[in-house]
Every structure is written in structure tokens, then in C-alpha cells.
Enzyme design. Structure first.
Site: not given
Ligand code: ZN
Length: 208
Positions: A18-19, A68, A72, A162
Site C-alpha cells: 500500500d501507499d 487505495h 490517503h 507498504h
């Protein structure tokens, strides 16, 4: 009958990141190129333009680039329209680079509420969380990340990592060949979920 790009009689694991994308995404792709396997990236839309070449490379390596959110936020704090914008902008940015329309997303922090679920359903999107969480964002200790995953991962798991940390990318240098050597097949989260659940339903959280 379904056909799979893996041997269903052997263990499967989906590593998810993620991210990103970030400068560390390339190192993970290098490791995959060397040892085989594919993974899934839940990207932040805002980062795609700067790291476009990594997104293209991941896509060409049969890895999966999924949504995602744009930048965020905790989606549970947003209005339905704001949630829709976060997801639509990211999905469009991914499609512009890979040509693929993603039908799933991972809510930032894994946080969902009724509004998020309702918007997801309207947009035809499944919600994807994880089953193994090494808390890689909370440590720079490569061995700690590695030990946690190796002692907890089992057949059918979705691992949350991540691709924005040097320590995570370094842990993958060791983890990916080790899992493969143990007979584990590294598949995308779509492949794993399709195998376990069949076609995914919009507005439903997986795994469940
Ligand atoms: Zn996140």
C-alpha cells in the site's frame, strides 16, 4: 470451470503493498524479476504521475495495480461525493497508465463504515483488506518484519505491507525467495480472492 495461473493443489499467498508507488517499489520489482512471483499494489492516485514508469513496469510484470485512494484520507470522515472523487480519480489514473479498470480498492487504514460501503457498492467496487499484518510501517527492523510474516503466513493469506519503506523492500529481498523455496506461489490478490470466493461482489469486504 475456472482455470488458474497457478497450481491450486499448492499453497498460495498474496503479498500486497500500500501507499506507493515510491522509490522502493523498484527494489521489490527487481526481487520479483529475479525470483518469480507476482504481487498487488494498492496505490495512492496522487503518486502515480511521479512514479509512472514503476506502475507500467509492475503491470508488465503481471503484478496488479489497484486503488487505495487519491491522497490517503480516512474515508469514513468524508461525504459520499468526496469518497467517490477519491476512488474515481485514482481508478482513472491507474487506467490511464495500465489500461486496466480496477474493480476493487483497499480503504486507507482498512477503515470502512456504512457510507464507504454504500459508495463502493454504487461504484461496483469490492473492498479488500488483509489477513496478515506485520506492521511494517512501525519498524525499520528488517528481521522483525521478516520473522512476523514467516511465522504467521499460511496458505490463502493476504499480507499487508507498504512499498514506501526501505526496510520493507529489504525484507522482501529475503522473504520472496524464501516463500517460493518453501513451495508457496505468490499470486495477485485478485487471483487469490477469485479462487477462494469466485466473482467478487461490489460493496462487500474481503477476506471474510
Ligand atoms: Zn495506506
Amino acid at each position: 470451470m475456472n482455470t488458474y495461473n497457478f497450481d491450486p493443489s499448492k499453497p498460495i499467498v498474496a503479498l500486497t503493498f500500500d501507499d506507493g508507488p515510491s522509490e522502493y517499489t523498484s527494489r521489490i520489482l527487481d526481487t520479483l524479476q529475479k525470483h518469480g512471483g507476482r504481487v498487488s499494489f494498492f496505490v495512492d492516485g496522487i503518486r502515480i504521475a511521479e512514479h509512472k514508469s514503476k506502475v507500467i513496469r509492475a503491470h508488465l510484470m503481471d503484478c496488479e495495480v489497484l486503488c487505495h485512494a487519491w491522497d490517503h484520507p480516512d474515508l469514513t470522515t468524508l461525504s459520499p461525493d468526496e469518497i467517490k472523487t477519491q476512488l474515481t480519480d485514482t481508478i482513472n489514473a491507474i487506467e490511464a497508465v495500465t489500461g486496466k479498470v480496477t474493480k476493487m480498492f483497499r480503504p486507507p487504514y482498512g477503515y470502512i463504515n456504512e457510507t464507504v460501503t454504500k459508495v463502493a457498492k454504487e461504484m461496483g467496487l469490492a473492498l479488500i483488506n488483509w489477513s496478515v499484518d506485520p506492521n511494517d510501517w512501525d519498524t525499520s527492523d528488517v528481521d522483525k518484519i521478516l520473522d512476523y510474516i514467516m511465522s504467521n503466513v499460511k496458505d490463502g493469506d493476504i499480507v499487508l505491507c507498504h512499498d514506501v519503506y526501505d526496510s520493507t523492500a529489504k525484507a522482501m529481498d529475503i522473504l520472496i525467495p524464501e516463500l517460493i523455496e518453501q513451495g508457496c506461489q505468490l499470486v495477485t490478490v485478485s487471483e487469490l480472492l477469485q479462487y477462494k470466493y469466485g466473482d467478487l461482489e461490489a460493496g462487500v469486504l474481503y477476506p471474510h
